[in-house]
Write a protein that holds these residues in place. Structure first.
Motif, short mmCIF file in Angstrom:
data_model
loop_
_atom_site.label_atom_id
_atom_site.label_comp_id
_atom_site.label_asym_id
_atom_site.label_seq_id
_atom_site.Cartn_x
_atom_site.Cartn_y
_atom_site.Cartn_z
N GLU A 35 0.89 -1.04 -0.11
CA GLU A 35 0.13 0.04 0.00
C GLU A 35 0.92 1.40 -0.10
OE1 GLU A 35 -2.51 1.04 3.30
OE2 GLU A 35 -1.18 0.81 4.97
N THR A 36 0.31 2.33 -0.35
CA THR A 36 0.99 3.78 -0.34
C THR A 36 0.38 4.44 0.90
OG1 THR A 36 1.26 3.59 -2.72
CG2 THR A 36 1.32 5.73 -1.59
N LYS A 181 2.82 5.65 -9.28
CA LYS A 181 1.53 4.71 -9.73
C LYS A 181 2.31 3.47 -10.39
CE LYS A 181 -1.95 8.24 -10.55
NZ LYS A 181 -2.96 8.87 -11.51
N GLN A 184 3.36 1.17 -7.66
CA GLN A 184 2.09 0.43 -6.92
C GLN A 184 1.73 -0.79 -7.54
OE1 GLN A 184 -0.44 3.71 -7.03
NE2 GLN A 184 -0.49 4.21 -4.94
N SER A 185 2.01 -0.77 -8.96
CA SER A 185 1.47 -1.99 -9.70
C SER A 185 2.50 -2.93 -9.65
CB SER A 185 1.35 -1.50 -11.22
OG SER A 185 2.61 -1.18 -11.78
N ALA A 189 5.56 -1.33 -1.40
CA ALA A 189 4.91 -0.51 -0.42
C ALA A 189 5.66 0.82 -0.40
CB ALA A 189 5.03 -0.99 1.07
N VAL A 202 -2.21 9.23 -5.10
CA VAL A 202 -1.73 7.86 -5.02
C VAL A 202 -1.72 7.36 -3.57
CG1 VAL A 202 -0.14 8.44 -6.90
CG2 VAL A 202 0.59 8.70 -4.44
N THR A 204 -3.23 5.38 -0.28
CA THR A 204 -4.18 4.35 0.31
C THR A 204 -4.87 5.02 1.45
OG1 THR A 204 -2.99 2.49 -0.80
CG2 THR A 204 -4.70 2.06 0.78
#
Length: 237
Positions: A35-36, A181, A184-185, A189, A202, A204
């Protein structure tokens, strides 16, 4: 804060400062795998101090820090990095070394024999044509890209970024957000300390740091529903 079995990183009750000056008071923050998390706060809120305590650059006076379920509170900074947490600060590159040398050193310093430079050039195409140039020849935005590439060279589980938008044009800020981004893919983290609310795009979850204390934690939607935070960060009445 009780231990969270789902957390990759968990800071509980962290106090820190410099000499006789205390900057942080009982800071709780966690980051889950993949997660971000955005640590949002104005200049002087204590964001950099908190990140430095996480990565072991300053002492944690009270509280605890866990990474992957292991207590790293008193662990050396280099050992924390080898456990999968890398840190990108304003002073992220060696100016006299080439772009590619910086990237390879980023991997080797954290116990990896080498970096997948082709993969990193795909993520940061602006660096490919400058790979033999000294880092000192790069623009401010390009140095930020190199700092991120260098931090990613060791394939971390958690990338900690301190003010990645600082000193950048709006165009480069958008490029940094695009890159995050992409990370994230890949399941990396991210913990991003920022004052630029554009990085909510971006995030979470969000933690708001003010005066060395966490004043809010929750989702982006919960933050935007908070009237006081809307006024403070979005300029809304």
């Amino acid at each position: 804060m009780p231990p969270d079995a789902t957390a990759l990183l968990q800071a509980a009750g962290v106090d820190a400062g410099y000499g006789t000056m205390q900057v942080l008071w009982s800071v709780d923050l966690d980051v889950r795998a993949g997660e971000t998390v955005l640590l949002l706060g104005a200049n002087g809120a204590g964001k950099t101090t908190f990140l430095k305590s996480l990565v072991g650059l300053i002492e944690t006076r009270h509280g605890s820090i866990q990474l992957g379920g292991d207590d790293i509170t008193r662990m050396r900074s280099s050992d924390r990095m080898r456990r999968g947490m890398t840190y990108m600060s304003e002073l992220a590159v060696f100016p006299d070394l080439s772009v590619e040398e910086n990237i390879r050193i980023g991997a080797q310093a954290l116990g990896h024999r080498d970096a997948d430079v082709d993969d990193l050039y795909a993520l940061f195409p602006v660096l490919r044509d400058k790979r033999k140039d000294p880092a000192s020849s790069l623009s401010g935005g390009q140095r930020k890209m190199l700092g991120m590439a260098k931090a990613l060279a060791a394939d971390p589980k958690l990338l900690v970024l301190d003010e990645p938008s600082a000193g950048l044009s709006p165009l480069f800020v958008k490029e940094v957000i695009r890159i995050l981004k992409g990370l994230q893919s890949r399941g990396i983290a991210l913990l991003v300390a920022e004052q630029n609310i554009g990085f909510l795009e971006v995030a979470t979850r969000v933690f708001v740091l003010e005066g060395g204390r966490i004043r809010f934690s929750g989702t982006v939607a919960e933050m935007t529903d908070n009237e006081a935070l809307r006024r403070a960060y979005f300029g809304l009445k």
